[in-house]
Design an enzyme around this catalytic site. Structure first.
Site, PDB file in Angstrom:
ATOM      1  N   ASP A 129      43.095  67.793 -14.283  1.00  0.00           N
ATOM      2  CA  ASP A 129      43.528  68.382 -15.545  1.00  0.00           C
ATOM      3  C   ASP A 129      43.527  69.907 -15.456  1.00  0.00           C
ATOM      4  O   ASP A 129      42.512  70.507 -15.122  1.00  0.00           O
ATOM      5  CB  ASP A 129      42.562  67.904 -16.639  1.00  0.00           C
ATOM      6  CG  ASP A 129      42.829  68.559 -17.969  1.00  0.00           C
ATOM      7  OD1 ASP A 129      44.001  68.682 -18.338  1.00  0.00           O
ATOM      8  OD2 ASP A 129      41.856  68.979 -18.635  1.00  0.00           O
ATOM      9  N   ASP A 174      49.855  72.889 -19.578  1.00  0.00           N
ATOM     10  CA  ASP A 174      48.909  71.801 -19.836  1.00  0.00           C
ATOM     11  C   ASP A 174      49.344  70.500 -19.177  1.00  0.00           C
ATOM     12  O   ASP A 174      50.325  69.890 -19.604  1.00  0.00           O
ATOM     13  CB  ASP A 174      48.781  71.604 -21.354  1.00  0.00           C
ATOM     14  CG  ASP A 174      47.747  70.551 -21.705  1.00  0.00           C
ATOM     15  OD1 ASP A 174      46.832  70.314 -20.892  1.00  0.00           O
ATOM     16  OD2 ASP A 174      47.844  69.950 -22.785  1.00  0.00           O
TER      17      ASP A 174
END
Ligand SMILES: *[C@@H]1O[C@H](CO)[C@@H](O)[C@H](O)[C@H]1NC(C)=O
Ligand SMILES: *[C@@H]1O[C@H](CO)[C@@H](O)[C@H](O)[C@H]1NC(C)=O
Ligand SMILES: *[C@@H]1O[C@H](CO)[C@@H](O)[C@H](O)[C@H]1NC(C)=O
Ligand SMILES: *[C@@H]1O[C@H](CO)[C@@H](O)[C@H](O)[C@H]1NC(C)=O
Ligand SMILES: *[C@@H]1O[C@H](CO)[C@@H](O)[C@H](O)[C@H]1NC(C)=O
Ligand SMILES: *[C@@H]1O[C@H](CO)[C@@H](O)[C@H](O)[C@H]1NC(C)=O
Ligand SMILES: *[C@@H]1O[C@H](CO)[C@@H](O)[C@H](O)[C@H]1NC(C)=O
Length: 379
Positions: A318, A107
């Protein structure tokens, strides 16, 4: 239903690299990134619908991180970090000595490395056993007065041990002891790299969906992320379409070699510096100025991409969002551009959740060429 779904820039972001605090240019390793839906028997359409649903949830969580004040924990009245959990890609690693192998969500939108620890007061289901600290020779709980504890946004103290709490923007959370451990990167049967004294969260109170993995590895810009702790001068990742058999890869240090990388069209890679949004300093913000379609610059006010004084706005890259999400005015300009450039009947596909779709197959006398998208980052 016959429709061609156009995905804006899906999974084509070629590389991500960054400068870091201290350079360690002689070391490096690479890891395979496994898509969360790899190995499942979903159809292409189901895979797409699932990715869209995850992206929508992720964007909502990221937006709440920017818009809402940090969550106030009712017990400690501490303000804690809000980001987003869930993700698109998994990495293989192991924790402790001897190593316990597991898979975790990679992440770039958060910084903590954490896994669920036994005995668990509240844990989500995971495919591998919980990490039992008593079975590892290298586990060291961090004292409350350690610098790593101080780098948490809301540390607390229990029996002189540093306790962390993370709330992700989508109701997921983890809490437990912050500790040092030895981590081994790579799968059990592949080339491995060991790293000692990595601070991680040993979660004994966790909630949320771990996408059938056993934890998370934060790659954000904060001090506790894996990237910050390993201190490579750079990392990069290359995402293939998850409909492709070629695996996606993550490169650290010397392996993150921009100069030897080409884009999918064979042209040399170009780069743009990251920018810092003081409201969300852990995230990788980019400075986006313009979007063109084919040779046509779309009429978009560059201010729609700017970071506002209150920390809202801005553009991030992201790992947990698989479709590009644009501010409404920019989206509408792109949509209008596509509808006028593509000689097919436009459709609103509410089943799949995208409203820029086209009827397929085309009539026999129509040839469809989808124009290239380009983004501009310079003034
Ligand atoms: C490692 O093991 C996994 C699962 O057991 C298997 O899919 C993969 O092919 C193996 N890789 C190597 C390099 O042997
Ligand atoms: C944890 O690791 C850091 C970095 O190597 C080190 O400075 C610190 O002393 C370690 N703490 C403990 C309790 O092992
Ligand atoms: C979870 O992953 C394991 C392998 O790691 C696999 O055998 C199992 O089917 C997966 N379960 C779900 C619900 O996807
Ligand atoms: C990085 O790329 C450059 C240019 O292609 C090459 O000379 C160099 O050997 C590469 N380094 C590594 C570690 O792959
Ligand atoms: C990059 O593209 C050039 C020209 O198309 C080619 O000669 C070179 O081998 C490619 N390099 C890589 C690493 O794919
Ligand atoms: C597509 O349908 C949804 C749901 O009915 C609606 O909210 C949206 O505005 C529609 N989009 C377009 C471009 O017509
Ligand atoms: C394709 O054929 C249809 C019916 O024959 C006609 O109405 C249409 O204008 C043609 N389109 C193009 C791009 O030639």
């Amino acid at each position: 239903m016959a429709s061609l779904v156009l995905l804006l820039l899906i999974l084509l972001v070629p590389t991500l690299s960054l400068p870091a605090a201290h350079c360690n240019d002689n070391v490096g390793f690479q890891l395979k990134l496994t898509h969360v839906d790899a190995g499942t028997s979903y159809t292409k359409l189901q895979l797409l619908s699932r990715a869209i649903a995850r992206s929508k949830a992720r964007v909502a969580a990221l937006q709440s991180a920017a818009v809402l004040p940090p969550v106030v924990d009712p017990i400690t009245a501490a303000r804690v970090l809000v980001t987003a959990s869930s993700g698109e890609y998994l990495v293989d690693l192991a924790i402790g000595t001897p190593p316990l192998y597991y898979t975790a969500i990679m992440d770039t939108g958060s910084d903590l490395i954490w896994t669920q620890c036994a005995p668990c007061l509240l844990c989500a289901d995971q495919p591998t056993p919980y990490f039992d600290v008593k079975k590892s020779a290298t586990y060291r709980a961090l004292p409350c007065r350690s610098s790593r504890c101080a780098s948490l946004s809301s540390p607390s103290c229990f029996k002189k041990m540093c306790v962390y709490q993370y709330y992700y923007g989508d109701t997921a959370s983890t809490a437990g002891v912050l500790a040092n451990e030895t981590f081994t990167f790579g799968a059990a049967n592949s080339t491995k790299v060991r790293a000692t004294n990595i601070a991680f969260g040993c979660g004994s109170l966790n909630a949320g969906d771990l996408a059938n993995s056993s934890g998370m590895v934060g790659f954000g810009r904060g001090p506790l992320s894996l990237v910050s702790q390993l201190g490579p001068s750079r990392f990069s990742y290359c995402l293939t379409s998850y409909l492709s058999a070629t695996p996606s890869r993550l490169y650290f240090g010397v392996y993150a070699n921009l100069s030897s990388t080409n884009t999918s069209s064979g042209s040399p890679v170009q780069s743009t510096p990251f920018v810092i949004n003081p409201a969300l300093p852990n995230m990788y913000f980019l400075s986006l100025k313009a979007i063109s379609l084919g040779t046509k610059l779309l009429p978009i006010d560059p201010l729609v991409f700017a970071i506002n004084d209150d920390g809202t706005g801005g553009v991030i890259i992201d790992s947990g969002t698989s479709i590009t999400w644009l501010q409404q005015d920019a989206y509408e300009a792109v949509r209008r551009g596509l509808v006028s450039a593509i000689p097919l009947t436009a459709m609103n596909d509410t089943d799949i959740g995208l409203d820029t779709c086209f009827q397929w197959p085309p009539p026999p006398n129509v040839t469809v060429t989808v124009p290239d998208f380009r983004t501009g980052h310079k003034n």
